[in-house]
Design a protein around this motif. Structure first.
Motif, short mmCIF file in Angstrom:
data_model
loop_
_atom_site.label_atom_id
_atom_site.label_comp_id
_atom_site.label_asym_id
_atom_site.label_seq_id
_atom_site.Cartn_x
_atom_site.Cartn_y
_atom_site.Cartn_z
N ARG A 5 42.03 -17.33 -75.96
CA ARG A 5 42.63 -18.58 -75.46
C ARG A 5 43.10 -17.83 -74.11
O ARG A 5 43.83 -17.06 -73.78
N TRP A 6 42.74 -18.74 -72.87
CA TRP A 6 43.09 -18.56 -71.61
C TRP A 6 44.28 -19.76 -71.28
O TRP A 6 44.10 -20.88 -71.86
N LEU A 7 44.89 -19.53 -70.21
CA LEU A 7 45.78 -20.56 -69.68
C LEU A 7 44.95 -21.56 -68.95
O LEU A 7 44.02 -21.06 -68.35
N PRO A 8 45.05 -23.07 -68.93
CA PRO A 8 44.45 -23.92 -68.64
C PRO A 8 44.47 -23.82 -66.88
O PRO A 8 45.55 -23.59 -66.36
N LEU A 9 43.43 -24.42 -66.25
CA LEU A 9 43.27 -24.22 -64.85
C LEU A 9 43.76 -25.81 -64.43
O LEU A 9 43.56 -26.85 -65.01
N GLU A 10 44.37 -26.01 -63.40
CA GLU A 10 44.91 -27.26 -62.87
C GLU A 10 43.44 -27.81 -62.09
O GLU A 10 42.64 -27.00 -61.60
N SER A 11 43.20 -29.18 -62.02
CA SER A 11 42.22 -29.54 -61.47
C SER A 11 42.64 -30.27 -59.87
O SER A 11 43.09 -31.18 -59.75
N ASN A 12 42.75 -29.01 -59.12
CA ASN A 12 42.78 -29.32 -57.60
C ASN A 12 42.12 -28.27 -56.84
O ASN A 12 41.81 -27.23 -57.24
N PRO A 13 41.67 -28.96 -55.58
CA PRO A 13 40.72 -28.29 -54.75
C PRO A 13 41.24 -26.84 -54.50
O PRO A 13 40.65 -25.71 -54.40
N GLN A 14 42.77 -26.72 -54.10
CA GLN A 14 43.31 -25.48 -53.74
C GLN A 14 43.06 -24.40 -55.06
O GLN A 14 42.88 -23.29 -54.42
N SER A 15 43.13 -24.63 -56.06
CA SER A 15 43.03 -23.81 -57.09
C SER A 15 41.58 -23.33 -57.12
O SER A 15 41.32 -22.14 -57.28
N PHE A 16 40.71 -24.47 -57.30
CA PHE A 16 39.28 -23.93 -57.23
C PHE A 16 38.80 -23.10 -56.25
O PHE A 16 38.00 -22.29 -56.27
N ASN A 17 39.25 -23.32 -54.86
CA ASN A 17 39.16 -22.63 -53.70
C ASN A 17 39.69 -21.13 -53.75
O ASN A 17 39.02 -20.36 -53.66
N ALA A 18 40.79 -21.17 -54.37
CA ALA A 18 41.38 -19.61 -54.45
C ALA A 18 40.62 -18.94 -55.53
O ALA A 18 40.01 -17.61 -55.22
N TRP A 19 40.24 -19.57 -56.48
CA TRP A 19 39.44 -18.92 -57.62
C TRP A 19 38.03 -18.35 -57.26
O TRP A 19 37.55 -17.25 -57.37
N SER A 20 37.24 -19.24 -56.35
CA SER A 20 35.86 -19.18 -55.91
C SER A 20 35.98 -17.95 -54.99
O SER A 20 35.02 -17.26 -54.63
N GLN A 21 37.09 -18.37 -53.89
CA GLN A 21 37.00 -17.14 -52.70
C GLN A 21 37.41 -15.84 -53.28
O GLN A 21 36.76 -15.00 -52.82
#
Length: 230
Positions: A5-21
């Motif tokens: 199990r992992w911690l759930p991600l929030e649904s927000n662009p800031q988090s997604f962009n940090a992850w992707s970058q």
């Protein structure tokens, strides 16, 4: 043995962009951005071309009934036009946010810098969905970035053992068709040829999912060209 199990991600662009970058996406060219509504006028504000659409939604009894019926039909009839889609079977609890991001970036054609994510996608080509899931489970860079992103969100980080009733799915265009990617399903889902556009056609499926719930906990994020003022 219990599934990881992992911690759930929030649904927000800031988090997604940090992850992707962190994993190789040049967010000055393409980035994740909020989509503020599903009406045609609001959809027209989104910068094109949209490369992927991510939906966060509550899992309801009505949705599960529909999903299971569709999955049984998929097992019986199969799905055309998805053989070369990179699809991951979700085997990690609470990790649907990362699976949604992987489904988007593996299939949308946006270039990635050399690194662990690009290499993993290359290694995925000739593997089954479960073999691809094993690559995720064994990827320390991916787990690190997921954990860091989950812990740096805008809301309090939930306990690792908390059961989350919200779920992410991804919509992409593939060979002219609208494809839904959800690691809980038996395979990618082909919604047929795109008529208006990826965003517009995905919005119609999103509306159907919304109709199965009384909740307001829905969020739509697009992967699209980064606005010049970002």
């Amino acid at each position: 043995m219990a599934a990881p199990r992992w911690l759930p991600l929030e649904s927000n662009p800031q988090s997604f962009n940090a992850w992707s970058q962190d994993l190789g996406l040049d967010t000055s060219s393409y980035s994740f951005q909020d989509c503020y509504g599903l009406d045609p006028e609001v959809l027209s504000w989104v910068k094109q071309p949209v490369k992927a659409v991510l939906l966060l939604f509550p899992i309801t009894e009505a949705y599960e009934k529909q999903r299971k019926a569709q999955d049984e039909q998929i097992l019986e009839d199969g799905v055309e036009g998805v053989a070369d889609v990179i699809y991951f079977k979700q085997t990690i609890g609470n990790a649907c946010g990362t699976f949604a991001l992987l489904h988007a970036l593996a299939n949308c054609g946006v270039p990635l810098a050399d690194g662990p994510l690009k290499k993993m996608f290359e290694d995925c080509i000739d593997k089954t969905p479960l073999e691809r899931a094993a690559l995720i489970s064994n990827n320390q860079d991916l787990e690190r970035v997921h954990t860091e992103t989950a812990q740096s969100g805008q809301t309090a980080t939930p306990d690792l053992d908390v059961e989350v009733d919200l779920h992410f799915v991804t919509f992409i265009e593939h060979n002219g068709a609208l494809i839904e990617l959800d690691g809980r399903r038996n395979s990618p889902v082909n919604h047929g040829n795109i008529k208006e556009g990826l965003l517009e056609d995905a919005a119609e499926v999103v509306k159907q999912i919304i109709s199965l719930s009384d909740s307001i906990q829905f969020n739509v994020v697009t992967l699209s060209p980064t606005p010049e003022d970002d």
